[in-house]
Design a protein around this motif. Structure first.
Motif, PDB file in Angstrom:
ATOM      1  N   PRO A 182       0.812  -1.215   0.000  1.00 38.27           N
ATOM      2  CA  PRO A 182       0.000   0.000   0.000  1.00 38.27           C
ATOM      3  C   PRO A 182       0.851   1.272   0.000  1.00 38.27           C
ATOM      4  O   PRO A 182       0.344   2.350   0.255  1.00 38.27           O
ATOM      5  N   PHE A 183       2.128   1.136  -0.290  1.00 40.42           N
ATOM      6  CA  PHE A 183       3.045   2.271  -0.295  1.00 40.42           C
ATOM      7  C   PHE A 183       3.840   2.283  -1.602  1.00 40.42           C
ATOM      8  O   PHE A 183       3.955   1.273  -2.265  1.00 40.42           O
ATOM      9  N   VAL A 184       4.434   3.437  -1.908  1.00 38.70           N
ATOM     10  CA  VAL A 184       5.360   3.467  -3.034  1.00 38.70           C
ATOM     11  C   VAL A 184       6.657   2.819  -2.568  1.00 38.70           C
ATOM     12  O   VAL A 184       7.027   2.906  -1.395  1.00 38.70           O
ATOM     13  N   GLN A 185       7.317   2.141  -3.461  1.00 41.16           N
ATOM     14  CA  GLN A 185       8.523   1.397  -3.130  1.00 41.16           C
ATOM     15  C   GLN A 185       9.758   2.290  -3.141  1.00 41.16           C
ATOM     16  O   GLN A 185       9.828   3.266  -3.866  1.00 41.16           O
ATOM     17  N   GLY A 186      10.750   1.902  -2.351  1.00 42.90           N
ATOM     18  CA  GLY A 186      11.960   2.694  -2.205  1.00 42.90           C
ATOM     19  C   GLY A 186      12.901   2.660  -3.385  1.00 42.90           C
ATOM     20  O   GLY A 186      13.876   3.403  -3.412  1.00 42.90           O
ATOM     21  N   SER A 187      12.631   1.846  -4.376  1.00 45.93           N
ATOM     22  CA  SER A 187      13.536   1.775  -5.519  1.00 45.93           C
ATOM     23  C   SER A 187      13.440   3.007  -6.417  1.00 45.93           C
ATOM     24  O   SER A 187      14.399   3.357  -7.098  1.00 45.93           O
ATOM     25  N   ILE A 188      12.272   3.666  -6.414  1.00 51.03           N
ATOM     26  CA  ILE A 188      12.090   4.887  -7.194  1.00 51.03           C
ATOM     27  C   ILE A 188      10.888   5.650  -6.638  1.00 51.03           C
ATOM     28  O   ILE A 188       9.776   5.142  -6.634  1.00 51.03           O
ATOM     29  N   PHE A 189      11.151   6.854  -6.135  1.00 47.83           N
ATOM     30  CA  PHE A 189      10.062   7.686  -5.636  1.00 47.83           C
ATOM     31  C   PHE A 189      10.487   9.149  -5.611  1.00 47.83           C
ATOM     32  O   PHE A 189      11.674   9.466  -5.651  1.00 47.83           O
ATOM     33  N   ALA A 190       9.491  10.020  -5.573  1.00 47.31           N
ATOM     34  CA  ALA A 190       9.751  11.459  -5.584  1.00 47.31           C
ATOM     35  C   ALA A 190       8.838  12.129  -4.560  1.00 47.31           C
ATOM     36  O   ALA A 190       7.731  11.665  -4.288  1.00 47.31           O
ATOM     37  N   PHE A 191       9.319  13.240  -4.021  1.00 40.89           N
ATOM     38  CA  PHE A 191       8.552  13.992  -3.045  1.00 40.89           C
ATOM     39  C   PHE A 191       9.017  15.446  -3.042  1.00 40.89           C
ATOM     40  O   PHE A 191      10.092  15.761  -3.558  1.00 40.89           O
ATOM     41  N   ARG A 192       8.177  16.319  -2.477  1.00 40.91           N
ATOM     42  CA  ARG A 192       8.584  17.708  -2.291  1.00 40.91           C
ATOM     43  C   ARG A 192       9.415  17.781  -1.012  1.00 40.91           C
ATOM     44  O   ARG A 192       9.148  17.058  -0.050  1.00 40.91           O
ATOM     45  N   PRO A 193      10.410  18.649  -0.950  1.00 42.81           N
ATOM     46  CA  PRO A 193      11.299  18.707   0.216  1.00 42.81           C
ATOM     47  C   PRO A 193      10.588  18.888   1.558  1.00 42.81           C
ATOM     48  O   PRO A 193      11.041  18.358   2.561  1.00 42.81           O
ATOM     49  N   LYS A 194       9.459  19.584   1.577  1.00 40.78           N
ATOM     50  CA  LYS A 194       8.780  19.768   2.865  1.00 40.78           C
ATOM     51  C   LYS A 194       8.306  18.437   3.446  1.00 40.78           C
ATOM     52  O   LYS A 194       8.104  18.316   4.652  1.00 40.78           O
ATOM     53  N   MET A 195       8.161  17.412   2.630  1.00 41.27           N
ATOM     54  CA  MET A 195       7.763  16.090   3.117  1.00 41.27           C
ATOM     55  C   MET A 195       8.877  15.452   3.951  1.00 41.27           C
ATOM     56  O   MET A 195       8.638  14.543   4.734  1.00 41.27           O
ATOM     57  N   PHE A 196      10.097  15.944   3.784  1.00 41.62           N
ATOM     58  CA  PHE A 196      11.235  15.427   4.544  1.00 41.62           C
ATOM     59  C   PHE A 196      11.005  15.612   6.042  1.00 41.62           C
ATOM     60  O   PHE A 196      11.614  14.938   6.858  1.00 41.62           O
ATOM     61  N   TYR A 197      10.100  16.533   6.391  1.00 39.96           N
ATOM     62  CA  TYR A 197       9.815  16.845   7.794  1.00 39.96           C
ATOM     63  C   TYR A 197       8.435  16.341   8.218  1.00 39.96           C
ATOM     64  O   TYR A 197       7.895  16.791   9.227  1.00 39.96           O
ATOM     65  N   ALA A 198       7.868  15.401   7.475  1.00 39.72           N
ATOM     66  CA  ALA A 198       6.529  14.875   7.750  1.00 39.72           C
ATOM     67  C   ALA A 198       6.473  14.237   9.134  1.00 39.72           C
ATOM     68  O   ALA A 198       7.435  13.623   9.593  1.00 39.72           O
ATOM     69  N   GLY A 199       5.338  14.405   9.767  1.00 37.11           N
ATOM     70  CA  GLY A 199       5.125  13.796  11.070  1.00 37.11           C
ATOM     71  C   GLY A 199       5.942  14.430  12.176  1.00 37.11           C
ATOM     72  O   GLY A 199       6.095  13.850  13.248  1.00 37.11           O
ATOM     73  N   GLY A 200       6.490  15.621  11.910  1.00 41.81           N
ATOM     74  CA  GLY A 200       7.301  16.289  12.914  1.00 41.81           C
ATOM     75  C   GLY A 200       8.677  15.673  13.081  1.00 41.81           C
ATOM     76  O   GLY A 200       9.419  16.032  13.989  1.00 41.81           O
ATOM     77  N   CYS A 208      11.947  -1.140   4.923  1.00 39.43           N
ATOM     78  CA  CYS A 208      10.821  -0.407   5.520  1.00 39.43           C
ATOM     79  C   CYS A 208      11.070   1.078   5.778  1.00 39.43           C
ATOM     80  O   CYS A 208      10.188   1.767   6.273  1.00 39.43           O
ATOM     81  N   GLU A 209      12.238   1.609   5.428  1.00 35.37           N
ATOM     82  CA  GLU A 209      12.453   3.039   5.637  1.00 35.37           C
ATOM     83  C   GLU A 209      11.494   3.869   4.791  1.00 35.37           C
ATOM     84  O   GLU A 209      10.992   4.889   5.226  1.00 35.37           O
ATOM     85  N   GLU A 210      11.189   3.395   3.580  1.00 36.49           N
ATOM     86  CA  GLU A 210      10.228   4.125   2.752  1.00 36.49           C
ATOM     87  C   GLU A 210       8.802   3.913   3.238  1.00 36.49           C
ATOM     88  O   GLU A 210       7.952   4.794   3.082  1.00 36.49           O
ATOM     89  N   THR A 211       8.514   2.778   3.865  1.00 37.62           N
ATOM     90  CA  THR A 211       7.183   2.526   4.420  1.00 37.62           C
ATOM     91  C   THR A 211       6.904   3.502   5.550  1.00 37.62           C
ATOM     92  O   THR A 211       5.829   4.102   5.629  1.00 37.62           O
ATOM     93  N   ASP A 212       7.860   3.687   6.430  1.00 39.62           N
ATOM     94  CA  ASP A 212       7.729   4.651   7.517  1.00 39.62           C
ATOM     95  C   ASP A 212       7.530   6.056   6.954  1.00 39.62           C
ATOM     96  O   ASP A 212       6.654   6.803   7.403  1.00 39.62           O
TER      97      ASP A 212
END
Length: 174
Positions: free
Chosen positions: A105-123, A135-139
């Motif tokens: 149910p998640f995007v896989q860690g082999s290839i993914f993209a995000f906006r930099p502000k997501m780097f701080y998701a969940g505080g 599981c680092e990408e799952t978290d």
């Protein structure tokens, strides 16, 4: 828009210099930055270190694309589809599902993209380095969704546009 390439070599054995060949074109064309670990570190640590070398970290509306080194790109157009999804404010992360596992149910860690502000998701900051090599990408996905952003999977890109060689570098991380 500037293309910011960070090549992270996560401990390629010293008897292998193929990493230098693999980045030669990128270096000569785009002047990519290179971060080479002497020994393999957990993937989350490598991703965090690479992110901290980007210019995107200073631009919340920028884009970060993480790719494994065991991907084959068969045709153009996949990046445009990632970018189109990231243009939507409600989207936090984009990737290809089922690259490493049959279903997730998640995007896989082999290839993914995000906006930099997501780097701080969940505080929290970045990828949780308590995850050694799974599981680092799952978290990361979970925190982004918990903050109210959508995760977008692009399964139609698998195999037609992008092929993952499924663990081709796994022996380096035992």
């Amino acid at each position: 828009q500037t293309l910011d390439i960070i090549y992270v070599d996560n401990g390629t054995p010293s008897n292998e210099d193929s990493w230098e060949q693999s980045v030669k074109w990128s270096w000569e064309t785009h002047k990519c930055k290179i971060l080479k670990f002497d020994a393999a570190v957990c993937l989350a640590r490598a991703w965090n270190a690479g992110f901290k070398m980007t210019y995107a970290q200073y631009h919340p509306d920028g884009r970060v694309l993480i790719l494994n080194n065991d991907l084959i790109f068969k045709q153009q157009g996949w990046l445009d589809q990632f970018e189109a999804e990231l243009q939507k404010e409600e989207v936090g992360i984009v990737g290809i599902s089922g690259m490493s596992w049959f279903f997730s149910p998640f995007v896989q860690g082999s290839i993914f993209a995000f906006r930099p502000k997501m780097f701080y998701a969940g505080g929290e900051v970045g990828f949780d380095e308590r995850f050694e090599f799974t599981c680092e990408e799952t978290d990361f996905n979970t925190r982004i969704q918990r903050d109210g952003y959508q995760m977008v999977q692009l399964p139609h890109l698998k195999d037609k546009y992008v092929v993952h060689l499924e663990g081709a570098t796994r022996n380096h991380y035992r």
